[in-house]
Design a protein around this motif. Structure first.
Motif: not given
Length: 567
Positions: A258, A332, A335-336, A490, A558
């Motif tokens: 991410d 990770t 993106r999470r 996500s 976010d």
């Protein structure tokens, strides 16, 4: 006292009257933070002061860290990011206020590192600060720039080595290149910066502190200095170019999928976008060639990254921010963040800082409730006095993916047990399998274990394996308690399972971020049991649910910078 005397003497310097070249801003600010500042919400060093219609220098600072952030002027990046008329008015008024109140050498801002930090911001944002100013204010601004430059030229060598000195020297490079009449300082500062790089940055681009965010801060400053020299038609010293070439591949290894950094040894994830911006600005595309980077191992496949602390922690003077995190890992997905370490609690006070350094605050095994490394006593109470010294590591390919194998001896002296950990990731990044072992290897280790076992009424030495979850992970027991489902924002679903050798529970945890006013509540998966034999083995796995697609359009935003009511 010496700094203040030097600052007063520097006030007699011939003032700069103009910029030699239009400075180009390179710092990254936050629009949301800028709007909060103009609204009178001042959040620095984990403290929030809500005082609308109050000048920043009229605030009563709750501690020295808060005060240092004020005098470093990094908040100017945020006001410039907001960029509207109220933000410009605040920036101009507060800068003029600093000059009037502290410009004569008073106040806590006259240290070399804070002066370097402040100079970089003033020069970066001169085109934001100067428009509309009358001659009196403009002259005071240039006079203060010259004074701070002269102060730095005399005092940069008095600051601590490493990041503080690099920050001071980068500020001096900026000022020498940008200000009329200050050109003589730039080559001197650039050469000193090169020497500091050779002395403090290892052959593989590492810092003794093993703090990833500190390495990013150093790298960012070096890229700024190099870019400023190039923009002025000068060639950066070879030592400076070599240092950035060493650091860039290391940072790529420490970078999650991410774009954030692994949170270990006092470091956070880094400001949003800062790592990618610094890597792009450096122009260096090389990657670490296998093995470890600053003592960290990385497994990466598909959209998944796993980063493991795979080396002994710093010991002694360089360990003031070090953590007892050996063999802890973070995971990770896209993106999470999923599995994390709790992070540094330094911005929340001494108790949280100490708790954040302990092994239970990391995603690894804890034996008998004790940390794998221990703090010292007396004047060295902030240093790690003991910890794992032997940390053998092997990276290889498994039949269907990548494998990490490591171990550490942090518990051998107390319990006779070596902690060994294996983590495997499939080639598509959809599955991670782990195994934690507690082993009594040598005969002396077996005797130590027997004594520890007997001392606990033959109930064995208790262990807990922690898997701390990011606060935005929605965790729930599933399949009658045989598994834990982990839902990401996500839309991905991961499933955690373990064998029957340990009890699996879902318990409270915290996530420590310096951009927040207080720790964020989170959860953790804990596997509990007791070491009863010379060889103890616990297996676990993390895998995406079968119906989770290979590619997900992760469009969920976010959370923005907090308003005071949100925290």
């Amino acid at each position: 006292m010496i700094n203040r005397m030097a600052a007063r003497r520097a006030g007699r310097a011939k003032p700069a009257t103009a910029f030699v070249a239009a400075p180009e801003p390179r710092t990254i600010g936050s629009f949301a933070r800028g709007r909060q500042l103009t609204a009178g919400n001042f959040m620095f060093a984990g403290h929030l002061l809500q005082q609308p219609d109050t000048a920043i220098w009229d605030l009563v600072s709750p501690d020295a860290a808060f005060e240092a952030e004020l005098h470093g002027f990094v908040w100017l990046d945020d006001l410039a990011a907001a960029g509207d008329s109220p933000a410009r008015a605040c920036a101009q008024d507060w800068t003029a206020g600093w000059i009037a109140r502290y410009g004569a050498g008073r106040g806590p801002g006259w240290t070399p590192e804070l002066t370097g930090r402040r100079l970089i911001r003033w020069i970066n944002h001169a085109l934001f600060l100067l428009p509309g100013q009358d001659k009196l204010a403009s002259d005071a601004f240039y006079r203060s720039l010259a004074q701070q430059t002269q102060f730095l030229s005399k005092r940069w060598h008095a600051t601590a080595t490493g990041l503080p000195r690099i920050e001071a020297l980068t500020g001096l490079v900026y000022a020498g290149l940008a200000l009329e009449g200050m050109h003589e300082h730039a080559p001197v500062a650039a050469r000193a910066l090169g020497r500091e790089c050779d002395a403090r940055i290892g052959a593989e681009g590492l810092l003794p502190s093993r703090n990833p965010e500190e390495l990013l801060d150093v790298f960012t400053l070096l890229t700024w200095a190099a870019a400023a020299l190039l923009d002025s038609g000068q060639t950066p010293p070879l030592a400076l170019r070599n240092a950035t070439a060493r650091i860039a591949p290391t940072l790529r290894t420490l970078r999650h999928s991410d774009g954030g950094l692994v949170r270990c040894h006092g470091g956070g994830r880094g400001l949003e976008g800062r790592l990618d911006t610094a890597l792009a600005a450096s122009g260096i595309k090389a990657r670490q060639k296998g093995g470890l980077a600053m003592g960290y191992a990385r497994l990466s496949a598909g959209r998944t990254s796993v980063i493991i602390d795979a080396a002994p922690p710093p010991i002694g003077p360089t360990s003031a921010g070090a953590h007892a995190s050996t063999l802890a890992f973070e995971l990770t997905s896209g993106r999470r963040p999923l599995i994390v370490n709790c992070g540094s609690g330094a911005s929340f006070g001494a108790d949280w800082r100490r708790a954040g350094r302990a092994t239970p605050s990391h995603s690894t095994l804890v034996l008998a409730g004790e940390s794998s490394a221990r703090l010292g006593d007396g004047s060295q109470a902030d240093w790690l006095a003991s910890g794992p010294r032997e940390v053998p590591v092997k990276m290889s390919q498994a039949s269907d993916g990548l494998r990490f194998e490591g171990g550490h001896d942090g518990y051998v002296a107390r319990f006779g047990l070596t902690h060994a950990r294996t983590i495997e990731m499939t080639f598509d990044g959809r599955g991670v399998a782990g195994e934690d072992m507690l082993l009594a290897l040598a005969e002396t280790d077996k005797r130590r274990f027997d004594r520890a076992h007997d001392a606990r009424a033959m109930h064995g030495v208790p262990y807990h394996i922690h898997f701390h979850l990011h606060p935005e992970v929605d965790a729930a027991l599933d399949m009658g308690g045989a598994a834990i489902s982990l839902a990401l924002r996500s839309g991905e679903i991961w499933v955690f399972r373990t064998d029957a050798r340990a009890k699996m529970t879902l318990e409270p945890s915290v996530y420590l971020e310096k951009t927040r006013l207080k720790p964020r509540a989170s959860k953790q998966i804990v596997l509990s049991g007791a070491a009863l034999e010379y060889a103890n083995r616990i297996r676990w796995s993390l895998a995406k649910a079968q119906d989770t697609p290979i590619s997900i359009r992760d469009l969920a935003q976010d959370a923005p910078y907090l308003t005071p009511e949100d925290d």
